[in-house]
Scaffold this active site. Sequence first.
Site, PDB file in Angstrom:
ATOM      1  N   ASP A  95       0.857  -1.189   0.000  1.00 51.03           N
ATOM      2  CA  ASP A  95       0.000   0.000   0.000  1.00 51.03           C
ATOM      3  C   ASP A  95       0.891   1.236   0.000  1.00 51.03           C
ATOM      4  O   ASP A  95       1.514   1.548   1.018  1.00 51.03           O
ATOM      5  CB  ASP A  95      -0.903   0.018   1.237  1.00 51.03           C
ATOM      6  CG  ASP A  95      -1.959  -1.078   1.225  1.00 51.03           C
ATOM      7  OD1 ASP A  95      -1.637  -2.214   0.810  1.00 51.03           O
ATOM      8  OD2 ASP A  95      -3.100  -0.809   1.637  1.00 51.03           O
ATOM      9  N   LYS A 111      -6.959   3.420  -3.537  1.00 50.73           N
ATOM     10  CA  LYS A 111      -7.348   3.426  -2.123  1.00 50.73           C
ATOM     11  C   LYS A 111      -7.529   4.861  -1.660  1.00 50.73           C
ATOM     12  O   LYS A 111      -6.744   5.743  -2.012  1.00 50.73           O
ATOM     13  CB  LYS A 111      -6.252   2.712  -1.319  1.00 50.73           C
ATOM     14  CG  LYS A 111      -6.442   2.697   0.185  1.00 50.73           C
ATOM     15  CD  LYS A 111      -5.288   1.943   0.841  1.00 50.73           C
ATOM     16  CE  LYS A 111      -5.289   2.088   2.354  1.00 50.73           C
ATOM     17  NZ  LYS A 111      -4.156   1.400   2.990  1.00 50.73           N
ATOM     18  N   LYS A 124     -10.250   0.084  -2.728  1.00 51.80           N
ATOM     19  CA  LYS A 124     -10.113  -0.153  -1.298  1.00 51.80           C
ATOM     20  C   LYS A 124     -10.507   1.101  -0.528  1.00 51.80           C
ATOM     21  O   LYS A 124     -10.011   2.195  -0.790  1.00 51.80           O
ATOM     22  CB  LYS A 124      -8.672  -0.552  -0.943  1.00 51.80           C
ATOM     23  CG  LYS A 124      -8.462  -0.733   0.577  1.00 51.80           C
ATOM     24  CD  LYS A 124      -7.068  -1.227   0.916  1.00 51.80           C
ATOM     25  CE  LYS A 124      -6.850  -1.244   2.419  1.00 51.80           C
ATOM     26  NZ  LYS A 124      -5.514  -1.745   2.809  1.00 51.80           N
TER      27      LYS A 124
END
Length: 237
Positions: A93, A158, A197
């Site tokens: 991430d 995300k 996400k």
Amino acid sequence: MTSVQQLAKMIDHSILHPTMTDYDLERECAVAARYNVASVCVKPYAVKQARQLLKNTEVAVGCVIGFPAGNSAIEVKAFEAETACKDGAVEIDMVINIGKALQGDWKYIELEIGTVVKVCHKNGAIVKVIFETDYIENKLDIKKLCEICTEVGADYVKTSSGFGFVKGADGRYSYMGATIENLKLMRDSSGPNVKIKAAGGVRTLDALLAVREAGCTRCGATATVAILEEAKKRFGE
């Protein structure tokens, strides 16, 4: 029909607070294993330990890169990502360079994300790209970031790091995190191979169900136990 296990496999159990110790890591990895979530998301130094703690489970080990502010140089992010992969992370991430995005330096952003994606895919890891939507608020900028992520082959886009606190006029810091509006925009603006996400502010079962409805397949969470225990009551074991 919704099952508890389906919901558990949406969750990346976050173990990222700056004050967390190795004892906290051990406890939270045990939580992740007990509920069989999708992954844990840990700090770079903790990857090896998390990998060991979860070696006999189905829980993947993920790691944050350039976290939480995204300020590292591209070469540093690439090195950090490669190190995490070699230590055992299979999900990365990364936080984008927020300032570069705010000034519209899309060439830099494309190079940055593309470099990390290339390194991670070479090492068998997927990449989730954190926009930090408490700072990147302009809808056109979010759309552009989704288009870049699609172009360079990122696996997920995300919303947030969970630490994008905004200082108000009164001097106090506040945080919004994932919103349904932004999640729908990200789903609509990303290619079919890019997943979504949510992160930041998803602390209840209803919130998890709402982000799923908005198109998310993963969600970062620290309230994993509360969410999944409520799911057991509502949907059964």
